[in-house]
Design a protein around this motif. Structure first.
Motif, PDB file in Angstrom:
ATOM      1  N   LYS A   1      -2.605 -26.838 -32.062  1.00  0.00           N
ATOM      2  CA  LYS A   1      -3.601 -26.035 -32.779  1.00  0.00           C
ATOM      3  C   LYS A   1      -4.273 -25.020 -31.858  1.00  0.00           C
ATOM      4  O   LYS A   1      -4.892 -24.050 -32.318  1.00  0.00           O
ATOM      5  N   ASN A   2      -4.142 -25.232 -30.541  1.00  0.00           N
ATOM      6  CA  ASN A   2      -4.733 -24.314 -29.568  1.00  0.00           C
ATOM      7  C   ASN A   2      -3.762 -23.237 -29.091  1.00  0.00           C
ATOM      8  O   ASN A   2      -4.126 -22.409 -28.239  1.00  0.00           O
ATOM      9  N   LEU A   3      -2.543 -23.228 -29.622  1.00  0.00           N
ATOM     10  CA  LEU A   3      -1.532 -22.290 -29.144  1.00  0.00           C
ATOM     11  C   LEU A   3      -1.979 -20.835 -29.275  1.00  0.00           C
ATOM     12  O   LEU A   3      -1.748 -20.013 -28.378  1.00  0.00           O
ATOM     13  N   SER A   4      -2.610 -20.514 -30.373  1.00  0.00           N
ATOM     14  CA  SER A   4      -3.054 -19.131 -30.578  1.00  0.00           C
ATOM     15  C   SER A   4      -4.077 -18.718 -29.531  1.00  0.00           C
ATOM     16  O   SER A   4      -4.049 -17.592 -29.019  1.00  0.00           O
ATOM     17  N   ARG A   5      -4.985 -19.614 -29.185  1.00  0.00           N
ATOM     18  CA  ARG A   5      -5.990 -19.323 -28.157  1.00  0.00           C
ATOM     19  C   ARG A   5      -5.336 -19.133 -26.794  1.00  0.00           C
ATOM     20  O   ARG A   5      -5.717 -18.255 -26.019  1.00  0.00           O
ATOM     21  N   VAL A   6      -4.351 -19.980 -26.503  1.00  0.00           N
ATOM     22  CA  VAL A   6      -3.643 -19.878 -25.225  1.00  0.00           C
ATOM     23  C   VAL A   6      -2.967 -18.512 -25.112  1.00  0.00           C
ATOM     24  O   VAL A   6      -3.101 -17.815 -24.099  1.00  0.00           O
ATOM     25  N   ILE A   7      -2.225 -18.145 -26.145  1.00  0.00           N
ATOM     26  CA  ILE A   7      -1.496 -16.870 -26.123  1.00  0.00           C
ATOM     27  C   ILE A   7      -2.459 -15.697 -26.039  1.00  0.00           C
ATOM     28  O   ILE A   7      -2.207 -14.705 -25.343  1.00  0.00           O
ATOM     29  N   SER A   8      -3.577 -15.801 -26.697  1.00  0.00           N
ATOM     30  CA  SER A   8      -4.576 -14.740 -26.652  1.00  0.00           C
ATOM     31  C   SER A   8      -5.112 -14.537 -25.238  1.00  0.00           C
ATOM     32  O   SER A   8      -5.413 -13.429 -24.819  1.00  0.00           O
ATOM     33  N   GLU A   9      -5.188 -15.633 -24.465  1.00  0.00           N
ATOM     34  CA  GLU A   9      -5.725 -15.562 -23.100  1.00  0.00           C
ATOM     35  C   GLU A   9      -4.725 -14.966 -22.112  1.00  0.00           C
ATOM     36  O   GLU A   9      -5.115 -14.390 -21.100  1.00  0.00           O
ATOM     37  N   ILE A  10      -3.433 -15.095 -22.387  1.00  0.00           N
ATOM     38  CA  ILE A  10      -2.422 -14.697 -21.394  1.00  0.00           C
ATOM     39  C   ILE A  10      -1.623 -13.457 -21.774  1.00  0.00           C
ATOM     40  O   ILE A  10      -0.889 -12.920 -20.942  1.00  0.00           O
ATOM     41  N   LYS A  11      -1.766 -12.967 -23.003  1.00  0.00           N
ATOM     42  CA  LYS A  11      -0.830 -11.952 -23.492  1.00  0.00           C
ATOM     43  C   LYS A  11      -0.917 -10.623 -22.752  1.00  0.00           C
ATOM     44  O   LYS A  11       0.058  -9.881 -22.708  1.00  0.00           O
ATOM     45  N   ASN A  12      -2.070 -10.307 -22.149  1.00  0.00           N
ATOM     46  CA  ASN A  12      -2.217  -9.018 -21.472  1.00  0.00           C
ATOM     47  C   ASN A  12      -2.133  -9.125 -19.953  1.00  0.00           C
ATOM     48  O   ASN A  12      -2.413  -8.152 -19.254  1.00  0.00           O
ATOM     49  N   ARG A  13      -1.757 -10.306 -19.453  1.00  0.00           N
ATOM     50  CA  ARG A  13      -1.657 -10.473 -18.005  1.00  0.00           C
ATOM     51  C   ARG A  13      -0.285 -10.035 -17.508  1.00  0.00           C
ATOM     52  O   ARG A  13       0.696 -10.023 -18.251  1.00  0.00           O
ATOM     53  N   ASN A  14      -0.242  -9.714 -16.213  1.00  0.00           N
ATOM     54  CA  ASN A  14       0.967  -9.147 -15.610  1.00  0.00           C
ATOM     55  C   ASN A  14       1.914 -10.236 -15.114  1.00  0.00           C
ATOM     56  O   ASN A  14       2.452 -10.156 -14.006  1.00  0.00           O
ATOM     57  N   TYR A  15       2.104 -11.276 -15.918  1.00  0.00           N
ATOM     58  CA  TYR A  15       2.983 -12.384 -15.559  1.00  0.00           C
ATOM     59  C   TYR A  15       3.858 -12.731 -16.749  1.00  0.00           C
ATOM     60  O   TYR A  15       3.619 -12.313 -17.876  1.00  0.00           O
ATOM     61  N   ARG A  16       4.862 -13.540 -16.467  1.00  0.00           N
ATOM     62  CA  ARG A  16       5.708 -14.099 -17.513  1.00  0.00           C
ATOM     63  C   ARG A  16       5.343 -15.577 -17.647  1.00  0.00           C
ATOM     64  O   ARG A  16       5.346 -16.313 -16.652  1.00  0.00           O
ATOM     65  N   PHE A  17       5.041 -15.983 -18.868  1.00  0.00           N
ATOM     66  CA  PHE A  17       4.563 -17.341 -19.100  1.00  0.00           C
ATOM     67  C   PHE A  17       5.585 -18.148 -19.898  1.00  0.00           C
ATOM     68  O   PHE A  17       6.038 -17.707 -20.958  1.00  0.00           O
ATOM     69  N   VAL A  18       5.922 -19.330 -19.375  1.00  0.00           N
ATOM     70  CA  VAL A  18       6.700 -20.307 -20.133  1.00  0.00           C
ATOM     71  C   VAL A  18       5.731 -21.371 -20.628  1.00  0.00           C
ATOM     72  O   VAL A  18       5.028 -22.004 -19.830  1.00  0.00           O
ATOM     73  N   ILE A  19       5.636 -21.536 -21.939  1.00  0.00           N
ATOM     74  CA  ILE A  19       4.876 -22.646 -22.514  1.00  0.00           C
ATOM     75  C   ILE A  19       5.822 -23.844 -22.580  1.00  0.00           C
ATOM     76  O   ILE A  19       6.841 -23.804 -23.273  1.00  0.00           O
ATOM     77  N   TYR A  20       5.501 -24.866 -21.823  1.00  0.00           N
ATOM     78  CA  TYR A  20       6.402 -26.006 -21.595  1.00  0.00           C
ATOM     79  C   TYR A  20       5.968 -27.188 -22.449  1.00  0.00           C
ATOM     80  O   TYR A  20       4.825 -27.647 -22.374  1.00  0.00           O
ATOM     81  N   MET A  21       6.904 -27.672 -23.272  1.00  0.00           N
ATOM     82  CA  MET A  21       6.650 -28.816 -24.139  1.00  0.00           C
ATOM     83  C   MET A  21       7.653 -29.916 -23.796  1.00  0.00           C
ATOM     84  O   MET A  21       8.838 -29.795 -24.083  1.00  0.00           O
ATOM     85  N   ASP A  22       7.168 -30.945 -23.160  1.00  0.00           N
ATOM     86  CA  ASP A  22       8.046 -32.021 -22.702  1.00  0.00           C
ATOM     87  C   ASP A  22       8.154 -33.115 -23.754  1.00  0.00           C
ATOM     88  O   ASP A  22       7.169 -33.465 -24.403  1.00  0.00           O
ATOM     89  N   ASP A  23       9.372 -33.638 -23.907  1.00  0.00           N
ATOM     90  CA  ASP A  23       9.629 -34.754 -24.819  1.00  0.00           C
ATOM     91  C   ASP A  23       9.139 -34.431 -26.231  1.00  0.00           C
ATOM     92  O   ASP A  23       8.441 -35.210 -26.873  1.00  0.00           O
TER      93      ASP A  23
END
Length: 434
Positions: A275-297
Motif C-alpha cells: 500500500k506504500n508503493l505509490s509513496r515510495v515511487i513518488s520519493e524516488i522518481k526524480n532522483r538520478n539513480y536507477r531503483f530496483v524494488i525488490y520483493m523476496d519470496d
C-alpha cells in the motif's frame, strides 16, 4: 562560529537542532561572555556526546569535527546539491552562493577551539580532532557512508582556494550523489523523522554472481536486463522463480553490488507494505539513480488482495511507473498465486465466473517481462557446487571423493539437494575445522 553559520545561503536548511548550529550558539555565548561556566561546559559536552554517537554510527576516525562537517555537506539535499548530483560542476549564478557556503565550511574546518578550551579548562575539542576510533565490525557501522565521507573530509583538509573546494564538492556529488539515497545501496520501508518513507539498510553483504556456482544462463539473462536498465535503455520487470535454496535471492543481491557504482539502488519491500508503493515511487522518481524494488519470496494465498496494489503500480494506474524504477521479485511459485484444481472450474457456490477471478490474479505474472527459472540441481551439479565452494577455503582438506560422500549424507538429512544445502554443508565443515 555563529557569524560564520549566519552567512550560509544554500545550506541554511541544516536544522536548528544540528550539532553545528548548537555549537555555533555556544561559541556565541562564549564570545559575548553571557554564560555560566558550568552550564556552558554541560552544553558543550552534550554536543560532543552527540558527535560521538554519529561518529560511532558511521565509523568516523581521526578528526571527528572534520568528518562531521563533511557528513553535513554529503547529506544535505538542496536544489544545488541535487542538480550537482546529475551534472557535477555547471555554469550559473547560483555557483556564487555555493562558493560562499563552501568557503564558510572551510573556515569551520579550520575553526580554533583552543581559546574556549583554555578559558573553560576543558580539552574535549582537542580529543575529537585527534581521535583514534575503536576497531569495529562492519556490521556495527554504515561502511558505505563512512568511506565516502572520510574521503571527502580528507580532500577538504588539503584544499586552499574556494574554486578548488567547489570542484571537489561538486565532483563528489556527481560521483557519489547526495543524501541517504546517494550514499547508501539499499533501503527498507520505515517512517523517518524527516517525513521520508525510506530507511537505509547499512549492511547488505558483499556477495557477487561468481559466488553462485552454476546457473550461468539465468545469471546472463539477469545481467542483460540490468545492464540495459542502468544504461537508460528499455528493460523489464523480472521474476525469478523456482525451487527453494537455488540462489534467486543471492542473484539479486549480487546484482546490486555489481551495479551500485553505476547508479543502481535497491528498495526491499514486503507484500503487507504494498500500500506504500505509490509513496515510495513518488520519493524516488526524480532522483538520478536507477531503483530496483525488490520483493523476496513473493506469493499470494487465495484470500490475499495485496496483489492489486502491485498490479496497479506496475501497469494499469493513471500515473505510469517512472523509467528509473523496475521490480525484481523472487518466488517459489511460477504463477505467484496459489491455484487449486477447483480454480480450473467456472463453477462456484458463491461466485459466478470464478475462472475470470483467477485469470485476474494469474495475470499478475504477465506484468513481469522477464521470467527466469531456478531449478534444483542434479546430484552431479550439487557435488560440483560443494567441491567448488570447498576450494575457496584452504582449511577444508578433504578430497573431492570424501567431500561428495559427506555432502551426500548431509543433504539426505538437511532438506535435500540445493545450493543452500551445499553452502550449509561447507559452513558445517568450516565450523568443525576451527
Amino acid at each position: 562560529m555563529y557569524r560564520l553559520t549566519a552567512k550560509l545561503v544554500l545550506y541554511r536548511n541544516i536544522g536548528k537542532d544540528s550539532i553545528l548550529l548548537r555549537l555555533a550558539d555556544i561559541c556565541q555565548r562564549f564570545a559575548t561572555g553571557e554564560y555560566r561556566k558550568e552550564d556552558l561546559i554541560t552544553d558543550i559536552y552534550t554536543e560532543i556526546n552527540r558527535l560521538l554517537e554519529i561518529s560511532t554510527r558511521y565509523g568516523f576516525d581521526k578528526n571527528l569535527w572534520h568528518n562531521y562537517l563533511a557528513f553535513l555537506l554529503a547529506m544535505t539535499e538542496n536544489p544545488f546539491s541535487l542538480v550537482s548530483e546529475k551534472v557535477g560542476a555547471n555554469e550559473g549564478t547560483v555557483n556564487e552562493f555555493a562558493k560562499n557556503d563552501f568557503a564558510v565550511f572551510k573556515k569551520l574546518f579550520d575553526y580554533d577551539f583552543s581559546e574556549m578550551e583554555k578559558e573553560l579548562d576543558i580539552r574535549c575539542f582537542s580529543v575529537i580532532t585527534n581521535y583514534k576510533a575503536v576497531v569495529k565490525s562492519e556490521q556495527i557501522f554504515n561502511k558505505s557512508v563512512s568511506e565516502k565521507v572520510q574521503k571527502l573530509s580528507g580532500l577538504i583538509e588539503k584544499v586552499q582556494g574556494e574554486d578548488e573546494l567547489y570542484q571537489i564538492i561538486t565532483e563528489f556529488y556527481r560521483e557519489y550523489g547526495v543524501g541517504k539515497i546517494g550514499l547508501n545501496k539499499a533501503f527498507r520501508i520505515s517512517e523517518e523523522e524527516d517525513g521520508s518513507i525510506l530507511s537505509p539498510i547499512t549492511t547488505t553483504g558483499d556477495m557477487t554472481l561468481d559466488d553462485l556456482i552454476g546457473y550461468e544462463l539465468q545469471k546472463e539473462k539477469l545481467i542483460a536486463n540490468t545492464e540495459a536498465f542502468v544504461e537508460g535503455r528499455k528493460a523489464n520487470n523480472v521474476l525469478l522463480f523456482g525451487d527453494a535454496g537455488t540462489g534467486k535471492s543471492t542473484s539479486i543481491k549480487a546484482i546490486l553490488n555489481q551495479y551500485y557504482s553505476r547508479g543502481l539502488r535497491m528498495i526491499e519491500i514486503y507484500k503487507h507494505e504494498f500500500k506504500n508503493l505509490s509513496r515510495v515511487i513518488s520519493e524516488i522518481k526524480n532522483r538520478n539513480y536507477r531503483f530496483v524494488i525488490y520483493m523476496d519470496d513473493l506469493s499470494f494465498e487465495e484470500f490475499e488482495i495485496e496483489y492489486k496494489y502491485l498490479k496497479a503500480v506496475i501497469e494499469g494506474g493513471l500515473e505510469t511507473k517512472p523509467e528509473n524504477v523496475l521490480i525484481y521479485a523472487t518466488s517459489n511459485r511460477r504463477h505467484l498465486i496459489r491455484e487449486t484444481w477447483g480454480d480450473r472450474s467456472d463453477m462456484s457456490q458463491d461466485e459466478l465466473h470464478r475462472s475470470d477471478t483467477m485469470q485476474e490474479k494469474l495475470s499478475l505474472v504477465a506484468r513481469f517481462g522477464v521470467t527466469i527459472g531456478y531449478y534444483k540441481p542434479s546430484q552431479k551439479e550439487y557435488f560440483n557446487i560443494v567441491t567448488s565452494l570447498a576450494k575457496r577455503y584452504p582449511e577444508i582438506t578433504l578430497s573431492d571423493e570424501e567431500l561428495c560422500a559427506e555432502a551426500n549424507k548431509w543433504e539426505m538429512s538437511h532438506g535435500g539437494i540445493s545450493g543452500r544445502t551445499a553452502q550449509q554443508f561447507i559452513n558445517y565443515l568450516l565450523g568443525k575445522s576451527v
